[in-house]
Write a protein that holds these residues in place. Sequence first.
Motif, mmCIF file in Angstrom:
data_model
loop_
_atom_site.group_PDB
_atom_site.id
_atom_site.type_symbol
_atom_site.label_atom_id
_atom_site.label_comp_id
_atom_site.label_asym_id
_atom_site.label_seq_id
_atom_site.Cartn_x
_atom_site.Cartn_y
_atom_site.Cartn_z
ATOM 1 N N HIS A 17 23.472 37.562 39.613
ATOM 2 C CA HIS A 17 22.222 36.917 40.015
ATOM 3 C C HIS A 17 22.316 36.551 41.488
ATOM 4 O O HIS A 17 23.251 35.860 41.910
ATOM 5 N N ASN A 18 21.387 37.055 42.271
ATOM 6 C CA ASN A 18 21.367 36.807 43.718
ATOM 7 C C ASN A 18 22.669 37.214 44.405
ATOM 8 O O ASN A 18 23.164 36.524 45.300
ATOM 9 N N GLY A 19 23.234 38.327 43.946
ATOM 10 C CA GLY A 19 24.417 38.868 44.599
ATOM 11 C C GLY A 19 25.736 38.257 44.180
ATOM 12 O O GLY A 19 26.794 38.636 44.697
ATOM 13 N N ILE A 20 25.718 37.312 43.234
ATOM 14 C CA ILE A 20 26.936 36.647 42.761
ATOM 15 C C ILE A 20 27.027 36.811 41.254
ATOM 16 O O ILE A 20 26.018 36.772 40.535
ATOM 17 N N TRP A 21 28.263 36.977 40.767
ATOM 18 C CA TRP A 21 28.501 37.116 39.326
ATOM 19 C C TRP A 21 28.768 35.746 38.706
ATOM 20 O O TRP A 21 29.536 34.960 39.239
ATOM 21 N N HIS A 22 28.086 35.505 37.572
ATOM 22 C CA HIS A 22 28.154 34.200 36.905
ATOM 23 C C HIS A 22 28.462 34.360 35.420
ATOM 24 O O HIS A 22 28.303 35.442 34.847
ATOM 25 N N CYS A 23 28.826 33.237 34.815
ATOM 26 C CA CYS A 23 28.949 33.146 33.357
ATOM 27 C C CYS A 23 28.263 31.862 32.926
ATOM 28 O O CYS A 23 28.483 30.798 33.529
ATOM 29 N N PHE A 24 27.440 31.937 31.896
ATOM 30 C CA PHE A 24 26.704 30.764 31.431
ATOM 31 C C PHE A 24 27.615 29.679 30.844
ATOM 32 O O PHE A 24 27.172 28.552 30.639
ATOM 33 N N ASP A 25 28.884 30.007 30.580
ATOM 34 C CA ASP A 25 29.805 29.035 29.995
ATOM 35 C C ASP A 25 30.551 28.212 31.044
ATOM 36 O O ASP A 25 31.288 27.285 30.681
ATOM 37 N N ALA A 26 30.387 28.549 32.319
ATOM 38 C CA ALA A 26 31.185 27.917 33.364
ATOM 39 C C ALA A 26 30.313 27.457 34.517
ATOM 40 O O ALA A 26 29.181 27.926 34.707
ATOM 41 N N HIS A 27 30.857 26.573 35.314
ATOM 42 C CA HIS A 27 30.172 26.079 36.506
ATOM 43 C C HIS A 27 30.177 27.149 37.592
ATOM 44 O O HIS A 27 31.001 28.067 37.593
ATOM 45 N N SER A 28 29.278 27.010 38.552
ATOM 46 C CA SER A 28 29.189 27.987 39.640
ATOM 47 C C SER A 28 30.430 27.999 40.529
ATOM 48 O O SER A 28 30.641 28.953 41.285
ATOM 49 N N ASP A 29 31.273 26.958 40.448
ATOM 50 C CA ASP A 29 32.543 26.978 41.183
ATOM 51 C C ASP A 29 33.418 28.153 40.750
ATOM 52 O O ASP A 29 34.287 28.605 41.507
ATOM 53 N N ILE A 30 33.214 28.642 39.526
ATOM 54 C CA ILE A 30 34.023 29.740 38.990
ATOM 55 C C ILE A 30 33.395 31.089 39.319
ATOM 56 O O ILE A 30 34.041 32.131 39.216
ATOM 57 N N SER A 31 32.130 31.099 39.710
ATOM 58 C CA SER A 31 31.421 32.349 40.021
ATOM 59 C C SER A 31 32.121 33.106 41.148
ATOM 60 O O SER A 31 32.878 32.523 41.933
ATOM 61 N N ALA A 32 31.865 34.418 41.215
ATOM 62 C CA ALA A 32 32.612 35.266 42.149
ATOM 63 C C ALA A 32 31.732 36.407 42.649
ATOM 64 O O ALA A 32 30.727 36.762 42.020
ATOM 65 N N PRO A 33 32.133 37.036 43.762
ATOM 66 C CA PRO A 33 31.335 38.140 44.316
ATOM 67 C C PRO A 33 31.451 39.445 43.535
ATOM 68 O O PRO A 33 30.674 40.367 43.759
ATOM 69 N N SER A 34 32.423 39.544 42.616
ATOM 70 C CA SER A 34 32.558 40.762 41.820
ATOM 71 C C SER A 34 32.751 40.420 40.350
ATOM 72 O O SER A 34 33.217 39.328 40.002
ATOM 73 N N LYS A 35 32.374 41.371 39.501
ATOM 74 C CA LYS A 35 32.512 41.170 38.057
ATOM 75 C C LYS A 35 33.965 40.925 37.660
ATOM 76 O O LYS A 35 34.269 39.999 36.902
#
Length: 316
Positions: A79-97
Motif C-alpha cells: 500500500h503506497n509503495g510499502i509492504w504491510h501486515c494487518f497483524d503488526a504495527h507500521s514500525d514492522i512494515s518494509a519496502p519489500s515483501k
Amino acid sequence: MKLQTIVPIEKAHNPIDYQSKVLLLGSCFVENIGDKLVYFKFQMTQNPFGILFHPLAMENLIERALTNRPYQKEEVFEHNGIWHCFDAHSDISAPSKQELLDNLNTGLQETKNAIKDATHIVLTLGTAWTYRYNSTQKTVANCHKVPQKEFSKELLSAETIRSSLKRTVGRIQSVNEKAQVVFTISPVRHLKDGFMENQRSKANLISAAHQTISDLVPRTSYFPSYEILMDELRDYRFYGKDMVHPNALAVDYIWEKFKSAWISPEIYSVMDEVEAVQKGLQHKPFNPNSEAHQKFKTSLGEKITYLQKRYPFMKF
C-alpha cells in the motif's frame, strides 16, 4: 492538607530485579515503561510486532508465536509503495515483501523466546475499539491508512475481552507456568474515537482486566497506570501538546509508582550506579582534551567495567 487523591498500590510479592526477564506488549504507554527499563539496563523485550492497541492483537501475536505459524506471502500486502501486515504495527512494515516477512517471522520467534524465558509479562491494554477488514472479516491490529470504508468499527464487550485475556494467559502458562502477568490500562485517551466512546472503551478494558485477575490469581495482577494519571495527576500540565498523551513529567511520576511496587528495593543502589553511568555518557565536555575530562572518562570506564563484571548483559 491533602492536595491529591492517592491511588493505593500493592507491592509485588515477586518484584523485578536484574535477574528478571521482562516482556512488554501492548499500547504506546508500555513503551514509556519499557524505555525506563532500557535506560536502567534491565533484561527485557518490548513489542516485537510494534505497538498493539487492543487485546485481540496481543492474543493473536502470542497464539501465533507459540504455535509456530510463520507468516506467508499471501498474508502481507502493498500500500503506497510499502509492504504491510494487518497483524503488526507500521514500525514492522518494509519496502519489500521478503523483508516484511523476515521482520514478521523474526518477531514471532523473538516473542516465543521471550515468553518462555520471562519472569514478568506486562500487557498494556489501550482500547476496546477494533476494526474488522470487510473482505476477510478478520480483526486487524493496524489499518495502515487503508481507506476506512474497507473496515467495520466494533467495540469489544468486557466479556469478549475477558475471554481473550484468559486465553492469552492460558497460552503463556502452557509454556511458562512461573511468569507473572501484569495487566495495566494505558492512560492515553483515544479521543479520535470520541470522548464518550473512549470512556466506554476504557471501562470495558478495566472491567475485563479485573475479572480476569479474579479468575486467574495468583499469577496475574494489576498496575493502575490509567487511574494514576486520571486521579493523582488530574491536570493538563501533565499532558503533551496533543492533550492526550502523558508528558515526560507524568511518565516519570508513573514510573516512580511502578518502581515502588514492582522493582525490588534491593537493587535500587545498582540502578543508581547505572543512572550515574548513563548521565556520564550524556555529558558534553567544554574541553574534550583537558586532563580533567580524561580523568572523567577513565573513571566512567571503570564504573562500566565494574557493572558489567556483575551484570554481563548490560551494554552501554
